[in-house]
Design a protein around this motif. Structure first.
Motif, PDB file in Angstrom:
ATOM      1  N   ARG A 111     -37.285  10.154 -61.385  1.00  0.00           N
ATOM      2  CA  ARG A 111     -36.747  10.620 -62.667  1.00  0.00           C
ATOM      3  C   ARG A 111     -35.663   9.690 -63.215  1.00  0.00           C
ATOM      4  N   GLY A 112     -35.223   8.740 -62.395  1.00  0.00           N
ATOM      5  CA  GLY A 112     -34.257   7.781 -62.931  1.00  0.00           C
ATOM      6  C   GLY A 112     -33.026   7.577 -62.083  1.00  0.00           C
ATOM      7  N   ASP A 113     -32.751   8.472 -61.111  1.00  0.00           N
ATOM      8  CA  ASP A 113     -31.601   8.235 -60.230  1.00  0.00           C
ATOM      9  C   ASP A 113     -31.848   6.975 -59.407  1.00  0.00           C
ATOM     10  N   SER A 114     -30.830   6.153 -59.289  1.00  0.00           N
ATOM     11  CA  SER A 114     -31.015   4.879 -58.609  1.00  0.00           C
ATOM     12  C   SER A 114     -31.261   5.041 -57.121  1.00  0.00           C
ATOM     13  N   ALA A 115     -30.628   6.039 -56.520  1.00  0.00           N
ATOM     14  CA  ALA A 115     -30.785   6.225 -55.074  1.00  0.00           C
ATOM     15  C   ALA A 115     -30.460   7.659 -54.700  1.00  0.00           C
ATOM     16  N   ALA A 116     -30.972   8.104 -53.560  1.00  0.00           N
ATOM     17  CA  ALA A 116     -30.690   9.432 -53.023  1.00  0.00           C
ATOM     18  C   ALA A 116     -30.270   9.281 -51.570  1.00  0.00           C
ATOM     19  N   ARG A 117     -29.150   9.888 -51.231  1.00  0.00           N
ATOM     20  CA  ARG A 117     -28.622   9.815 -49.865  1.00  0.00           C
ATOM     21  C   ARG A 117     -28.668  11.193 -49.227  1.00  0.00           C
ATOM     22  N   ILE A 118     -29.241  11.277 -48.043  1.00  0.00           N
ATOM     23  CA  ILE A 118     -29.290  12.538 -47.305  1.00  0.00           C
ATOM     24  C   ILE A 118     -29.183  12.260 -45.810  1.00  0.00           C
ATOM     25  N   GLU A 119     -28.793  13.282 -45.081  1.00  0.00           N
ATOM     26  CA  GLU A 119     -28.900  13.244 -43.625  1.00  0.00           C
ATOM     27  C   GLU A 119     -30.050  14.158 -43.263  1.00  0.00           C
ATOM     28  N   THR A 120     -31.004  13.646 -42.503  1.00  0.00           N
ATOM     29  CA  THR A 120     -32.213  14.411 -42.236  1.00  0.00           C
ATOM     30  C   THR A 120     -32.750  14.068 -40.854  1.00  0.00           C
ATOM     31  N   VAL A 121     -33.984  14.493 -40.605  1.00  0.00           N
ATOM     32  CA  VAL A 121     -34.617  14.262 -39.300  1.00  0.00           C
ATOM     33  C   VAL A 121     -35.979  13.598 -39.518  1.00  0.00           C
ATOM     34  N   ARG A 122     -36.266  12.589 -38.702  1.00  0.00           N
ATOM     35  CA  ARG A 122     -37.583  11.962 -38.691  1.00  0.00           C
ATOM     36  C   ARG A 122     -38.122  12.021 -37.263  1.00  0.00           C
ATOM     37  N   LEU A 123     -39.406  11.687 -37.098  1.00  0.00           N
ATOM     38  CA  LEU A 123     -40.049  11.801 -35.791  1.00  0.00           C
ATOM     39  C   LEU A 123     -40.222  10.443 -35.130  1.00  0.00           C
ATOM     40  N   HIS A 124     -39.913  10.397 -33.856  1.00  0.00           N
ATOM     41  CA  HIS A 124     -40.214   9.228 -33.038  1.00  0.00           C
ATOM     42  C   HIS A 124     -41.701   9.248 -32.697  1.00  0.00           C
ATOM     43  N   LYS A 125     -42.222   8.110 -32.254  1.00  0.00           N
ATOM     44  CA  LYS A 125     -43.642   8.036 -31.886  1.00  0.00           C
ATOM     45  C   LYS A 125     -43.995   9.032 -30.799  1.00  0.00           C
ATOM     46  N   ASP A 126     -43.021   9.302 -29.900  1.00  0.00           N
ATOM     47  CA  ASP A 126     -43.289  10.245 -28.806  1.00  0.00           C
ATOM     48  C   ASP A 126     -43.133  11.696 -29.235  1.00  0.00           C
ATOM     49  N   GLY A 127     -42.875  11.919 -30.539  1.00  0.00           N
ATOM     50  CA  GLY A 127     -42.772  13.283 -31.067  1.00  0.00           C
ATOM     51  C   GLY A 127     -41.367  13.848 -31.062  1.00  0.00           C
ATOM     52  N   SER A 128     -40.384  13.152 -30.469  1.00  0.00           N
ATOM     53  CA  SER A 128     -39.007  13.662 -30.427  1.00  0.00           C
ATOM     54  C   SER A 128     -38.327  13.435 -31.768  1.00  0.00           C
ATOM     55  N   PRO A 129     -37.430  14.344 -32.166  1.00  0.00           N
ATOM     56  CA  PRO A 129     -36.744  14.184 -33.456  1.00  0.00           C
ATOM     57  C   PRO A 129     -35.671  13.092 -33.381  1.00  0.00           C
ATOM     58  N   VAL A 130     -35.461  12.426 -34.509  1.00  0.00           N
ATOM     59  CA  VAL A 130     -34.425  11.402 -34.620  1.00  0.00           C
ATOM     60  C   VAL A 130     -33.549  11.763 -35.820  1.00  0.00           C
ATOM     61  N   ASP A 131     -32.243  11.944 -35.571  1.00  0.00           N
ATOM     62  CA  ASP A 131     -31.306  12.231 -36.664  1.00  0.00           C
ATOM     63  C   ASP A 131     -30.977  10.932 -37.376  1.00  0.00           C
ATOM     64  N   ILE A 132     -31.165  10.920 -38.707  1.00  0.00           N
ATOM     65  CA  ILE A 132     -30.914   9.687 -39.463  1.00  0.00           C
ATOM     66  C   ILE A 132     -30.123   9.978 -40.737  1.00  0.00           C
ATOM     67  N   ALA A 133     -29.401   8.938 -41.164  1.00  0.00           N
ATOM     68  CA  ALA A 133     -28.821   8.933 -42.503  1.00  0.00           C
ATOM     69  C   ALA A 133     -29.746   8.077 -43.352  1.00  0.00           C
ATOM     70  N   LEU A 134     -30.265   8.653 -44.441  1.00  0.00           N
ATOM     71  CA  LEU A 134     -31.339   8.013 -45.209  1.00  0.00           C
ATOM     72  C   LEU A 134     -30.874   7.705 -46.624  1.00  0.00           C
ATOM     73  N   LEU A 135     -31.104   6.469 -47.030  1.00  0.00           N
ATOM     74  CA  LEU A 135     -30.852   6.062 -48.414  1.00  0.00           C
ATOM     75  C   LEU A 135     -32.192   5.628 -49.009  1.00  0.00           C
ATOM     76  N   VAL A 136     -32.657   6.349 -50.033  1.00  0.00           N
ATOM     77  CA  VAL A 136     -33.945   6.056 -50.683  1.00  0.00           C
ATOM     78  C   VAL A 136     -33.663   5.504 -52.080  1.00  0.00           C
ATOM     79  N   SER A 137     -34.210   4.312 -52.380  1.00  0.00           N
ATOM     80  CA  SER A 137     -34.011   3.676 -53.690  1.00  0.00           C
ATOM     81  C   SER A 137     -35.358   3.411 -54.356  1.00  0.00           C
TER      82      SER A 137
END
Length: 448
Positions: free
Chosen positions: A71-97
């Motif tokens: 919609r036009g925002d240059s970037a979005a910053r969040i703290e979230t969870v992603r998955l490792h290859k072995d299925g375990s969760p990984v806590d990350i700080a994410l910047l999406v541009s």
């Protein structure tokens, strides 16, 4: 080195996962840090949907972030969870541009992810420490506060606010002055600021106003907390309620003064007893011992009562103990009243002499004799009168002597002098009678 080559090297060597995706979410690039953080190699991820590393329950979150940058925002910053290859969760700080073409159209996005698992553990540990500190600080009896190096107080525990009925906005900085007693606040402020400036521990005692407007005394200590450089980082302080302790110390001080005063008086009484008793001939020692024992019985009652109010009935019974079996020939009648310590001393001496005379010459010397001791209070308030009567019957008639002895003088002179009383004695055929009248205020202890 060309700019594109330099940029590619920076991306590859970064410790953050840097990922490029097209508009549909297909992975276009995957650096070495992404391989380390998520466990997938670049060969395994390039050409695959980024959803492979998104937990199913987080897909809506991922879509919402993508919509935000579209919609036009240059970037979005969040703290979230992603998955490792072995299925375990990984806590990350994410910047999406957003990635846009020359015409400004949305063509894809980039993600910079940083593993914050250790950081979150540290945060959680700090949060636990803070929660435990708050739990302890808010539930101890003391009022607790923390100030910066300049003495500006920025935190108080719950006890402080409960006691003072104030808020942090009212109390921060030097707002505490408003709950200090006006007679002490300037002195306390001067001492506090002097110790803050010198970095020395601070200790003082002063009154603080509570939520009802009453003042209680507190012992206050402020301790400087030093950093690695030896400089003050914070001041930690406590206020401990010592009102009851101060009251107890005052009572002890008064008690010691009273004991000193009474000791001098008792020595004077004993000296007078010795002089008077010696004039009675061979029974000097027995008479002196018994009079001193009477004083001792009075002291026992006073000590038992912490040198405060003494029940009159208890005092009379203590003074008659030396009679042994003859004490059963006594009748007591009167209301439950408590008397002052000074009054107790005067009455105990009088009662002892009355009992001694009755044992030798009066009702206690005969098995059928009866001694009735009665007391009453008439009138009200400042006009109230205390009356004590000693009435003997059933014993031999007692004749008044022309030269009254020391005991007779105690019976009359002590109540008159100590209690401002009027004393009447009657040597009636049926038995000796003694009546004491005096202002009740000179006898009765003040109600608690």
């Amino acid at each position: 080195m060309e700019a594109s080559t330099l940029f590619a090297a920076i991306v590859q060597d970064s410790d953050a996962a840097i990922i490029a995706k097209d508009a549909d979410g297909t992975v276009l690039s995957w650096n070495r840090a992404a391989e380390t953080i998520f466990g997938w190699t670049a060969a395994e991820m390039i050409g695959q949907s980024i959803d492979r590393i998104v937990p199913p329950e987080r897909l809506d979150e991922s879509a919402a972030v993508l919509d935000t940058i579209k919609r036009g925002d240059s970037a979005a910053r969040i703290e979230t969870v992603r998955l490792h290859k072995d299925g375990s969760p990984v806590d990350i700080a994410l910047l999406v541009s957003a990635l846009r073409g020359a015409d400004g159209a949305f063509i894809g996005s980039s993600e910079i992810s940083r593993d914050i698992t250790s950081e979150l553990r540290t945060r959680s540990a700090l949060s636990d420490v803070e929660a435990r500190f708050g739990l302890v600080a808010d539930n101890i009896a003391q009022l607790v506060w923390i100030a910066d190096p300049d003495g500006w107080i920025f935190w108080y525990n719950k006890r402080w606010f409960e006691y003072t009925d104030t808020t942090i906005d009212q109390m921060q900085g030097f707002g505490w002055r408003s709950v200090h007693h006006p007679d002490h606040v300037d002195r306390v402020t001067e001492q506090y600021t002097r110790n803050i400036a010198s970095g020395e521990e601070w200790e003082d005692t002063f009154p603080l106003r509570d939520h009802d407007g009453n003042y209680r005394w507190f012992l206050t200590r402020g301790v400087p907390l030093l950093g690695d450089d030896g400089k003050v980082q914070y001041w930690f302080g406590t206020n401990t309620d010592v009102t009851a302790l101060r009251d107890a110390e005052r009572r002890i001080e008064v008690l010691l003064m009273e004991v000193n005063h009474r000791s001098k008086n008792l020595l004077s009484v004993v000296q007078s007893m010795a002089r008077r008793s010696s004039a009675n001939g061979d029974d000097f020692i027995p008479r002196l011992e018994r009079r001193i024992a009477a004083l001792s019985a009075n002291q026992d009652v006073l000590v038992h009562r912490n040198w405060t109010a003494v029940p009159l009935r208890e005092l009379i019974e203590a003074q008659l103990l030396f009679l042994d079996q003859a004490a059963s020939q006594t009748e007591l009648a009167g209301p439950d009243v408590v008397i002052q310590p000074n009054t107790a001393e005067a009455l105990s001496m009088t009662l002892h002499e009355l009992a001694t005379n009755a044992e030798k010459y009066g009702a206690y010397s005969a098995s059928a004799g009866i001694v009735r001791i009665s007391w009453d209070i008439s009138g009200t308030d400042s006009d109230a009168e205390f009356v004590l009567r000693w009435t003997e019957s059933g014993g031999p008639g007692v004749l008044q002597t022309n030269e009254p002895g020391f005991g007779s003088r105690i019976i009359q002179d002590v109540p008159r002098g100590r209690l401002r009383g009027q004393v009447e004695t009657e040597y009636a055929p049926q038995g000796f009678r003694f009546t004491l009248r005096c202002p009740a205020v000179n006898v009765l202890a003040a109600p608690e």
